[in-house]
Design an enzyme around this catalytic site. Sequence first.
Site, PDB file in Angstrom:
ATOM      1  N   GLU A 130     -24.074 -41.019 -29.981  1.00 54.01           N
ATOM      2  CA  GLU A 130     -23.678 -41.776 -28.794  1.00 54.01           C
ATOM      3  C   GLU A 130     -24.396 -43.121 -28.720  1.00 54.01           C
ATOM      4  OE1 GLU A 130     -21.333 -41.398 -26.720  1.00 54.01           O
ATOM      5  OE2 GLU A 130     -20.668 -39.448 -27.426  1.00 54.01           O
ATOM      6  N   CYS A 286      -4.382 -44.998 -25.585  1.00 53.52           N
ATOM      7  CA  CYS A 286      -4.394 -45.928 -24.451  1.00 53.52           C
ATOM      8  C   CYS A 286      -5.283 -47.125 -24.778  1.00 53.52           C
ATOM      9  CB  CYS A 286      -4.897 -45.203 -23.205  1.00 53.52           C
ATOM     10  SG  CYS A 286      -4.565 -46.064 -21.655  1.00 53.52           S
ATOM     11  N   CYS A 293       2.269 -45.493 -25.325  1.00 46.06           N
ATOM     12  CA  CYS A 293       2.584 -44.695 -24.144  1.00 46.06           C
ATOM     13  C   CYS A 293       3.449 -43.492 -24.482  1.00 46.06           C
ATOM     14  CB  CYS A 293       3.267 -45.561 -23.095  1.00 46.06           C
ATOM     15  SG  CYS A 293       2.187 -46.835 -22.392  1.00 46.06           S
ATOM     16  N   CYS A 296       1.317 -40.484 -25.237  1.00 44.94           N
ATOM     17  CA  CYS A 296       0.276 -40.145 -24.268  1.00 44.94           C
ATOM     18  C   CYS A 296       0.542 -38.784 -23.635  1.00 44.94           C
ATOM     19  CB  CYS A 296       0.202 -41.216 -23.177  1.00 44.94           C
ATOM     20  SG  CYS A 296      -1.053 -40.855 -21.919  1.00 44.94           S
ATOM     21  N   CYS A 302       0.760 -40.917 -15.004  1.00 42.34           N
ATOM     22  CA  CYS A 302       0.248 -42.286 -15.109  1.00 42.34           C
ATOM     23  C   CYS A 302       0.976 -43.204 -14.146  1.00 42.34           C
ATOM     24  CB  CYS A 302       0.387 -42.781 -16.544  1.00 42.34           C
ATOM     25  SG  CYS A 302      -0.230 -44.458 -16.783  1.00 42.34           S
TER      26      CYS A 302
END
EC number: 3.2.2.31
Length: 546
Positions: A130, A286, A293, A296, A302
């Site tokens: 991370e 995204c 899209c 998705c 959305c």
Amino acid sequence: MTPLVSRLSRLWAIMRKPRAAVGSGHRRQAASQERRQKHAKSNSQAKPSACDAYAGMIPKCPGAPAGLARQPEEVVLQASVSPYHLFRDIAEVTAFRRSLLSWYDQEKRDLPWRRRVGRRGAGTVVWVSEVMLQQTQVATVINYYTGWMQKWPTLQDLASASLEEVNQLWAGLGYYSRGRRLQEGARKVVEELGGHMPRTAETLQQLLPGVGRYTAGAIASIAFGQATGVVDGNVARVLCRVRAIGADPSSTLVSQRLWGLAQQLVDPARPGDFNQAAMELGATVCTPQRPLCSQCPVQSLCRARQRVEREQLLASRSLSGNPDVEECALNTGQCQLCLPASEPWDQTLGVVNFPRKASRKPPREESSATCVLEQPGALGGAQILLVQRPNSGLLAGLWEFPSVTWEPSEQLQRKALLQELQRWAGPLPATRLRHLGEVVHTFSHIKLTYQVYGLALEGQTPVTTVPAGARWLTQEEFHTAAVSTAMKKVFRVYQGQQPGTCKGSKRSQVSSPCSRKKPCMGQQVLDNFFRPHISTDASNLNSAAQ
């Protein structure tokens, strides 16, 4: 008036005084509260309270009596944020979790740090990955992560390493303070926490240096299963589009709303997978400019996609009157999460309308002169001089070619640079100092232009001793030393101007007096060596300290 009536009158007057005073106090408090509400409503950057993000998810009941006692933050919320931008029932939340996790189980990328989750030492693995992934693309991180974990598989191993070793392995990855703080954190765990890494987001952020809210949440959820949400750049973009949030996500108010949404959505049974799925969705589907899209998994939830469809229907004139598509009831300029009035909906952008980021302040521009000082006849092969930067500030602790700040004239520039070189290497022939070109390198907040000089000590007795903070390295040693990407660019310019090699290479942001010539084979090999290690030190989201 009888004595009894008189006494009753006086008693009644006494009883009325405190009631009048209390009533007056309530009015003053209400007036004060109203003024605070008006001020908060007009200030889009007002910082909400810690519980505001959670309170804001419950829409106000239309029939609620006006006299009910409410917290000021709740009143401000209802005045500035529409429930349209929130998840209002558990059915929506459940559908979002189910769709996102199902997609993630099928489409997640096979990344080396994900293979270690659930095993012993997962906290270390997630922490390292991370930190490396902050402001850096996954493709760049993979090789660095693999090399790091091979060398320091445990926090005990990392704690015993030197800062020089850490900087050397981190070289080229950018944002070098990340590696330094990672080692500081490892030492704290080993020396002060008994070798036990904190397991909650709260204690991780509180006890470990360099661990902020996002990193703490990622470690706690992925490695230790704490049901805590996270918001990075990818998650922020996903949430802004799913809930049609067009305001600047870096603002305090919007940021708090996003963290509240993330906490509401995170799956308590699979928090680590959920958070990784949200980040994965933002990274692969995204995306900032060309979102996919049609692929998705949460497109039915959305609001940005719904807005696109609504605008398309209106444009085709296939609907009369108002289309049956929900929209923000406060989109008259009052809602602080909608698109700003100064930047209304742009039909050509589609879902990319969300979010609209505020224009970033350009990095400040600075200039310096740097010189590659070489001893071609040194024992064991040609050597170049490097000096170490201070232990704090930009590129702390890394090695670089001797440098000075920019001077307004060429004569002053040469004089200052020669004095700096002599401070490290003794008397030098000033006539051999040559200007070779310039290198432009952008850090997160600084655009730095290096005027590149070269000086070769040919026919002189090699310098064998140097003051502390300087050292002579062979070219092979330079390739593996703790030097920044900017210094590697400088060295390429120097290499391109030496006898027996080509006279420059045409590369982005690197120029030399003869950069139009085609690179020869030797320069191509050198370029290929450096290319995998070039880091985008410029920030992609929020600025980070070097």
